[in-house]
Design a protein around this motif. Structure first.
Motif, mmCIF file in Angstrom:
data_model
loop_
_atom_site.group_PDB
_atom_site.id
_atom_site.type_symbol
_atom_site.label_atom_id
_atom_site.label_comp_id
_atom_site.label_asym_id
_atom_site.label_seq_id
_atom_site.Cartn_x
_atom_site.Cartn_y
_atom_site.Cartn_z
ATOM 1 N N GLU A 107 16.120 60.748 11.517
ATOM 2 C CA GLU A 107 14.787 61.205 11.144
ATOM 3 C C GLU A 107 14.575 62.663 11.540
ATOM 4 N N ALA A 108 14.970 63.024 12.750
ATOM 5 C CA ALA A 108 14.762 64.391 13.223
ATOM 6 C C ALA A 108 15.561 65.394 12.409
ATOM 7 N N ILE A 109 16.816 65.054 12.112
ATOM 8 C CA ILE A 109 17.663 65.967 11.339
ATOM 9 C C ILE A 109 17.152 66.094 9.913
ATOM 10 N N THR A 110 16.796 64.968 9.312
ATOM 11 C CA THR A 110 16.294 64.983 7.933
ATOM 12 C C THR A 110 15.029 65.828 7.817
ATOM 13 N N THR A 155 12.612 82.981 16.436
ATOM 14 C CA THR A 155 12.790 81.725 17.152
ATOM 15 C C THR A 155 12.093 80.626 16.373
ATOM 16 N N SER A 156 12.179 79.417 16.890
ATOM 17 C CA SER A 156 11.554 78.267 16.241
ATOM 18 C C SER A 156 10.991 77.356 17.308
ATOM 19 N N GLU A 157 10.090 76.501 16.912
ATOM 20 C CA GLU A 157 9.508 75.549 17.855
ATOM 21 C C GLU A 157 10.564 74.635 18.469
ATOM 22 N N PRO A 158 11.506 74.090 17.683
ATOM 23 C CA PRO A 158 12.530 73.250 18.307
ATOM 24 C C PRO A 158 13.362 73.983 19.354
ATOM 25 N N GLN A 159 13.661 75.267 19.119
ATOM 26 C CA GLN A 159 14.454 76.008 20.100
ATOM 27 C C GLN A 159 13.710 76.146 21.423
ATOM 28 N N GLY A 180 27.466 65.818 24.229
ATOM 29 C CA GLY A 180 26.401 64.865 23.938
ATOM 30 C C GLY A 180 25.007 65.440 23.836
ATOM 31 N N LEU A 181 24.856 66.753 23.975
ATOM 32 C CA LEU A 181 23.530 67.360 24.015
ATOM 33 C C LEU A 181 22.714 67.082 22.759
ATOM 34 N N ALA A 182 23.352 67.082 21.594
ATOM 35 C CA ALA A 182 22.611 66.841 20.352
ATOM 36 C C ALA A 182 23.167 65.649 19.587
ATOM 37 N N CYS A 234 18.738 72.246 17.499
ATOM 38 C CA CYS A 234 17.727 72.041 18.536
ATOM 39 C C CYS A 234 16.865 70.815 18.254
ATOM 40 N N ALA A 235 16.541 70.567 16.992
ATOM 41 C CA ALA A 235 15.798 69.350 16.644
ATOM 42 C C ALA A 235 16.614 68.115 16.992
ATOM 43 N N ALA A 236 17.923 68.168 16.740
ATOM 44 C CA ALA A 236 18.791 67.043 17.097
ATOM 45 C C ALA A 236 18.858 66.870 18.607
ATOM 46 N N GLY A 237 18.928 67.975 19.341
ATOM 47 C CA GLY A 237 18.955 67.896 20.792
ATOM 48 C C GLY A 237 17.693 67.275 21.359
ATOM 49 N N LEU A 238 16.549 67.677 20.831
ATOM 50 C CA LEU A 238 15.286 67.095 21.286
ATOM 51 C C LEU A 238 15.226 65.601 21.013
#
Length: 400
Positions: free
Chosen positions: A63-66, A80-84, A253-255, A290-294
């Motif tokens: 879901e996050a990646i999509t 920059t971006s909010e996920p970063q 494993g971070l993301a 970064c979205a995947a990491g979150l």
């Protein structure tokens, strides 16, 4: 000829053969399982070498990646971006880093180590101490810290000023620090040496490294690339001790499978060593990674996967030892980063037989099988592996 055989022939013709020929061709996965292009299903007990934290196709990660792909994947570091921003804040939190700490996002673990090397050079010093049997990456700076001669020799001379000392040998570490003197920039250690066969650092050894580097005015850098991100039941493996480093490196494993690495600096003095224009990366910290990491971190938190990894790791280790198999000498590791140690050098044969039986493991050493499964591994998967293991080891004895 199977579809996998056909694709492997094409692989040989098209790719530089640095990895040798792959064991098979995987198509897709679900949870702790993967399926190859010919439809064979495997229990994935390697997890992409400690990468697939949430397994395969986890809904939160999908879901996050999509969602992020539909918005923006890459913007460069002119912006920059909010996920970063959110991921950097979350990484500082889980690392227990103090106020004034910072994060540099890279694309891999080796790149995180390269950033750590540059950080250490900003002390005005050039000597680095690393450990024998360490693995820190294949780029030339990281390779200088890596121990294995077969990896290093074709590319020497490498970066000078690196001394390797026996792992867990306190006297050798003290002597090396004394010999480096005022030119010691950093001591770089893995809290668990994954590629060496899942060897744990003695907490007293890490404490001594902290004491010696503090006294010398040098940095203590802990490489948590393989053993971090909840794999041991702690966010970072060194959290099982009271040691506070100056920097850590993260990746794998971070993301949950999307490539990303990170250098985390502890406190304003260390964070301030790297200033504007002194390092960079075109893709580092991109919104998709970064979205995947979150999503990965939040799922570990909400699903209680730290405690789960600790519990399942103990069940797996206890189950292996309870088999009482004559070819098993024991287990090493913590949480879901384990090695099954063998009494004979038949790990490669056992790995091949396990794959044929539908289990993916890794012969990390001639006498050790490495297990680094997704943190969602359940008791049912453990039971199926334990039921098959004695027969695999019996057969490996003959084949080995």
């Amino acid at each position: 000829m199977t579809h996998a055989d056909e694709l492997l022939d094409r692989y040989r013709a098209a790719l530089i053969p640095v990895f040798g020929v792959p064991q098979t061709v995987l198509s897709h996965g679900d949870g702790c399982y993967v399926v190859d292009v010919d439809g064979k299903r495997y229990l994935d007990l390697l997890g992409g070498i400690a990468v697939n934290t949430l397994g395969h196709g986890h809904p939160a990660l999908v879901e996050a990646i999509t969602k992020q792909v539909s918005q923006v994947m890459h913007i460069s570091n002119f912006f920059t971006s909010e996920p970063q921003v959110e991921l950097a804040e979350k990484v500082i939190e889980i690392c227990r880093a103090p106020e004034g700490s910072g994060v540099f996002f890279s694309n891999s673990g080796a790149e995180a180590i390269e950033a750590a090397i540059k950080l250490s050079r900003r002390t005005g010093r050039s000597r680095i101490i690393a450990a024998q049997n360490a693995f820190h990456g294949r780029t030339t700076g990281a390779l200088a810290l890596t121990w294995k001669v077969a990896y290093r020799a074709p590319f020497e001379p490498l970066m000078p000023g690196v001394t390797h000392v026996p792992y867990n040998d306190t006297a050798a570490l003290e002597a090396a620090v004394a010999e480096a003197g005022d030119d010691l920039a950093a001591v770089v250690l893995e809290p668990i040496q994954g590629e060496a066969g899942v060897i744990l650092a003695d907490p007293a050894y890490l404490r001594l490294a902290r004491e010696l580097t503090t006294r010398a005015g040098a940095l203590l850098v802990l490489d948590e690339i393989q053993c971090g991100m909840g794999r041991t039941g702690h966010w970072l493996a060194h959290h099982a001790t009271d040691v506070v480093p100056d920097a850590v490196t993260l990746a794998k494993g971070l993301a949950g499978g999307v490539p990303v690495g990170a250098l985390v600096t502890y406190g304003p003095a260390v964070t301030g060593l790297l200033t504007g224009g002194q390092h960079g990366s075109t893709f580092g910290g991109n919104p998709l990674a970064c979205a995947a990491g979150l999503a990965t971190i939040r799922t570990i938190e909400t699903d209680g996967l730290l405690a789960h990894a600790a519990g399942m790791g103990a069940a797996l280790a206890d189950g292996v030892e309870a088999l009482g198999h004559p070819r098993v000498s024991g287990t090493r590791g913590r949480g879901l980063l384990l090695a099954i140690t063998l009494t004979q050098p038949v790990a490669a044969s056992a790995m091949s037989l396990a794959r044929a039986a539908g289990f993916l493991v890794n012969a990390v050493a001639p006498d050790a099988l490495r297990l680094a499964p997704p943190l969602i591994l359940g008791q049912g998967e453990i039971d199926s592996f334990l039921a098959a293991l004695p027969g695999l080891l019996d057969a490996a004895e003959v084949a080995g």
